[in-house]
Structures are given as structure tokens and as C-alpha cells.
Design an enzyme around this catalytic site. Sequence first.
Site, short mmCIF file in Angstrom:
data_model
loop_
_atom_site.label_atom_id
_atom_site.label_comp_id
_atom_site.label_asym_id
_atom_site.label_seq_id
_atom_site.Cartn_x
_atom_site.Cartn_y
_atom_site.Cartn_z
N GLN A 303 0.84 -1.18 0.10
CA GLN A 303 0.03 0.01 -0.10
C GLN A 303 0.94 1.30 -0.09
O GLN A 303 0.54 2.27 -0.71
CB GLN A 303 -0.86 -0.04 1.19
CG GLN A 303 -1.65 1.34 1.45
CD GLN A 303 -2.97 1.51 0.25
OE1 GLN A 303 -3.35 0.67 -0.30
NE2 GLN A 303 -3.18 2.81 0.31
N GLU A 304 1.87 1.23 0.81
CA GLU A 304 2.73 2.35 0.70
C GLU A 304 3.62 2.55 -0.48
O GLU A 304 3.77 3.82 -0.98
CB GLU A 304 3.98 2.05 2.05
CG GLU A 304 3.39 2.35 3.39
CD GLU A 304 2.98 3.90 3.52
OE1 GLU A 304 3.08 4.66 2.89
OE2 GLU A 304 2.07 3.85 4.77
N SER A 305 4.13 1.72 -1.17
CA SER A 305 5.47 1.88 -1.97
C SER A 305 5.00 0.85 -3.21
O SER A 305 5.91 0.80 -4.08
CB SER A 305 6.64 1.52 -1.51
OG SER A 305 7.01 0.33 -1.26
N TYR A 430 -7.22 3.71 3.31
CA TYR A 430 -5.69 2.92 3.59
C TYR A 430 -5.88 1.79 4.36
O TYR A 430 -5.36 0.78 3.84
CB TYR A 430 -4.78 4.01 4.33
CG TYR A 430 -3.31 3.61 4.43
CD1 TYR A 430 -2.30 3.71 3.71
CD2 TYR A 430 -3.31 3.17 6.06
CE1 TYR A 430 -1.18 3.18 4.15
CE2 TYR A 430 -1.95 2.73 6.21
CZ TYR A 430 -0.87 2.64 5.40
OH TYR A 430 0.37 2.53 5.75
#
Length: 480
Positions: A303-305, A430
Site C-alpha cells: 500500500q505504501e510503495s 488506506y
Amino acid sequence: MKKLLFVLLTITLLASCQKVSVEQTKVIPEPIKKTTLNVGTLYGAQIFVTTGQGEAGFDFEMASRFAEYLKLELKMKPYSNISELYQALESGEVDLLAAGLADTPTRREKFRLGPPLYRVNQVLVYKQGTPIPKDVSTLEDNITVITDSSFVETLSQLQKLYPELVWEQEKEKDSEELMAMIARGEITYTIADSSTFEINRRYLPELRAGPILKEKQAIVWLLPPKNSDQLMSDLLTFWHYEKRSGTLAHLNEKYFAHVKRFDYVDTRAFLRAIDNKLPKYKESFQHYANGIDWRKLAATAYQESHWNPNARSPTGVRGLMMLTLPTAKQVGIKNRLDPIQSIKGGAKYLNDILNRLPDSIPENQRMWFALASYNIGYGHVEDARKLAQSMGLNPSAWRDLKEVLPLLHKRKYYQRTRYGYARGNEAVHYVDSIRRYYDTLVWVDNQNQLLIDEKASAEESQLAEKIGGKQENLSGAQPQ
């Protein structure tokens, strides 16, 4: 007179010679005290499934709570198909059925039905690329459904309007298997509950939902038609308690809320990344998870990168876990662009947040609070918890907090908080995205384990055949 006395004396002597008959008191054995609640079920992501983290599913969790309410041990037994479930209940092998079964007229005639657990729509399912069906009268091929399912009753009703409607029944497969057959192009149409469809399109993104054939159908438990008065009474009391305490709402949020959002392109990209990128970092996720399910850590990193170790953002976060410079210093990370260091630092930071969370937050929801904090900051999550409490909501229930977090970008609400404005709606999105990625990773792990088990079973069979062949040759070499 002498004759009469003789007769009386004779009768008295005969009576005295008779054996005294003592009526034996029958000892009625005490009824055997029940110690287990036997529940029949079917395998399914939202019903009952066994994972590396234990058993799960909406029906499983409710059955566990019901057994605890009755002070009994739960024995939940999965069956191969609905027909076997019915037989188990009719024979007394199980006390009730908790298997994601819908309330239908036929089932009402045969069984006693518990109160509704949740509601679903019945949808026609097909594969992307198939002409979009407007209604069941325009289908180019037959529909395949599960034998004894509620879908059969729905089709029987529709056939009265569309006499040309035909379908095939499959006894040895469940809804998930039929949808996999749709994705492979082996069958053209099936019917599924909306919840099952929404869960499975995360793994099979080519699936599409057509017309709704039945709306808001209640999912219930089935009880025997006779000798179940006490069990039904207990179930109704239990249901009212769990509904009032918010358990039903919590389980609905846990199993269904986060799967409603669907992005075909993102889902396809994630499945490709599992094959192409994840193998490089899997061992590091497992090594540094430190009590966290490594798949949740991996899902967070994606999800972040998108598992890009060189990822950067204009706000200054970098690396696989997209750490800020202050956070990296806090967890002892020198190079944020080093993927191993990034994973180590992200895992430590996430564990630190988990340890800071109040004890009032249940264990099965703490990760969602921690992830929201990872995204927008622990202070903003605490603001949302206080806001929830002021609104009469439960500050320790994720289902309530996800309703309050989006309010943090409205002046009316954030001016009352300590840390002020925050994009709380992004935090909700998120967390939901990470939960979907995590579910997909669990599914992929289970599929891989099935392949390993099948391969091992095939190798054992081949070895047994070889041994059997050698023994046969040896016995054939013996003199007759």
C-alpha cells in the site's frame, strides 16, 4: 362351624406359604450432560476457513460465541455439500447448521430458521468479455448452480416468467469453485451471494456481476424441526444480546465492509506483484515482523510503495515502507532506500504503535487502529477516538472509528481536537486497502499449500505403486 374354621385355616396356611413379592423400583438413568455444541458448516471465506492463524469466518465466530454463551465446547464440522449438511441435521449428528444458508420457503418447510445474521443479494456472475446480460431471458448459455442451494429456488420462480430458462446443478462444487470455473472459461454463468462475489473478485478480478435476481435475502442458521425449542430459545436470546452489543455490526464490518471497493487494474497489478516482486522481500517480512502476521506487514508495504524500494513522495517519505526522516531516526534506520532496513524500521514502528494503543481496543482490531496511526499519525487517531466517545460511539471499535475519521477534515469537528485537521477519509481507505491485500495474500498462501499437498499426495501414490509393483515381481519369482 368346624368346616368353616377348617377352610379359613387352610387359606391362611396357603397365604403364608406364598413368596413375598417386592416390587423393584426402576432406576432411571440421569440424562447425559451435554458438553459440546455440534455445528455443521461449509467451507467458505465468509463462513468457515482454516488459515495459518487459526479458524475464521462470520459463522465460525458467531458459533464460537454461541457455544461460549451456552458454556459448551464448539465442534464445528465442515461437510462436502448442502445435501450432506441436511442429512447430518436430520440424523442428529449436529445440533444446528451455520453455513451461510439463505432463508427460503423450502427451508422454512423442512427446518426451523434462526434470526437473520446479515443480508445478501443474489447476483448473476459472468466473466469479463462475455456480452453483458440484461436479464436471465437473454443468456447465451445455461446457468450452473449448486445443488440444493437457494439459487435453485430462485431459478424455479424465474422459470415461471421465462419458460425457456434452463440450468445445471453441480453437487460436488461450491460457489467459490464455480466462480473459478467462470474465470477459467469452463462455464459461462453462475449465481452467487453478493458477499461471496465481492470477496472472490479480489482473487479473480475477471469476474463481473450481472443482474440482481433476489434482493436482501437473509442468511440464517438452521435448526431441527423437532425437539429444538430450548435451543431456539437460547439462540434468540443470544442473538438479541449480540445485536445490542454490536457483535453483528462488528462482524459485518470485519468480513464484508472492506471488500466492497474494487479496482480491477489495481487487483491485477497486485497479483502480478505477488509473483514478480514479493519473493525478493518475503523472507525479510517474515524475519522482522516480530509478532505481526508478516502478510499484514507485506500488505502495508505494498500500500505504501507497491514494493518499490526506491519509492519517494513530495512530502519526504521514502523507501519500501515509506518512512519519514524523523521516524527512521526514531527506529534506528540510517538508509531508508535500503529495502531490508526499511522493512526492519517499518515493522518496529508498527509494533511500537501497537504497544501504545489502549488496552480497551480488542486484539482482533488493534492492527486497524495501528495502521490508521501509521498513515495519519497516532495523535489524529486519538483525536478521532475522543470525538467518537463524545458522539456516543465506541472509541475502541474500528467500525465506529472509521465513521468518525473522515470528520477530521471538517472545521466543525477538527477545531474541537488537539491535533486539528487530518485527511481521515484517506486513512479509512488506506486501512481497507491493506485488509484487501492481506486477504489476497492469505488466499494465495492457501492455494500454494493446496498445490504442495496435492503434489505430496501424488508422490506418495507413485511411491506406493512402485513398491506394490516390486512386491508383485518378487512374489511372481517364487517357485510355484
